[in-house]
Scaffold this motif. Sequence first.
Motif, PDB file in Angstrom:
ATOM      1  N   ASP A 160       0.857  -1.177   0.000  1.00  0.00           N
ATOM      2  CA  ASP A 160       0.000   0.000   0.000  1.00  0.00           C
ATOM      3  C   ASP A 160       0.901   1.237   0.000  1.00  0.00           C
ATOM      4  N   PRO A 161       0.623   2.241  -0.823  1.00  0.00           N
ATOM      5  CA  PRO A 161       1.467   3.444  -0.852  1.00  0.00           C
ATOM      6  C   PRO A 161       1.632   4.128   0.512  1.00  0.00           C
ATOM      7  N   MET A 162       0.650   3.998   1.379  1.00  0.00           N
ATOM      8  CA  MET A 162       0.754   4.612   2.709  1.00  0.00           C
ATOM      9  C   MET A 162       1.798   3.899   3.573  1.00  0.00           C
ATOM     10  N   GLY A 163       1.968   2.618   3.371  1.00  0.00           N
ATOM     11  CA  GLY A 163       2.923   1.854   4.158  1.00  0.00           C
ATOM     12  C   GLY A 163       4.311   1.800   3.549  1.00  0.00           C
ATOM     13  N   ARG A 164       4.427   2.318   2.338  1.00  0.00           N
ATOM     14  CA  ARG A 164       5.697   2.241   1.604  1.00  0.00           C
ATOM     15  C   ARG A 164       6.877   2.933   2.307  1.00  0.00           C
TER      16      ARG A 164
END
Length: 169
Positions: A160-164
């Motif tokens: 997920d881009p938020m967790g990247r």
Amino acid sequence: MRTALPNAASIAFTGTPLMVGEERTKEVFGDYISIYNFKQSMDDNATVPLYYENRIPELQIINDRFNPDIERVLEAAALDDEAEAKLEQQFESEYHLITRQARLERVAQDIVEHFIGREYRGKAMVVTIDKLKAVKMYDAVQQQWQQQLANLRAQLSTCDPMGRPELEQ
């Protein structure tokens, strides 16, 4: 130097521990002027404390006073020949238990997982039983590290881009 300057004074600064029967430093340089031990170095904040963390369950050491006990043993490392032989004999019976390849690989895996999971950057020292096991442990840690990096890269490609950002770190 001794031949060229036979009457010159010699001073040595050494961090090499001397065992009974191997006092070459004293032989070459004479009596000690001063002894600066590990505890004094820690008290002066010149050396960080040394902690032992028993992490692998196969060989649990059950001793709440392990660190102070090891410190005491290191300070009083002067063993006579009989005591040293007895210690070697006891140690040899345990050698195969702590040096088997599967255990070394498990320890290496734990080292990699531990360092990735820490909240801070830092250093550690891994103490091995002999030079051969040091090389084997190094190789095992390198292998586990490469495997862990491959796993993390695979997770990056699908995360997920938020967790990247956290995963990249």
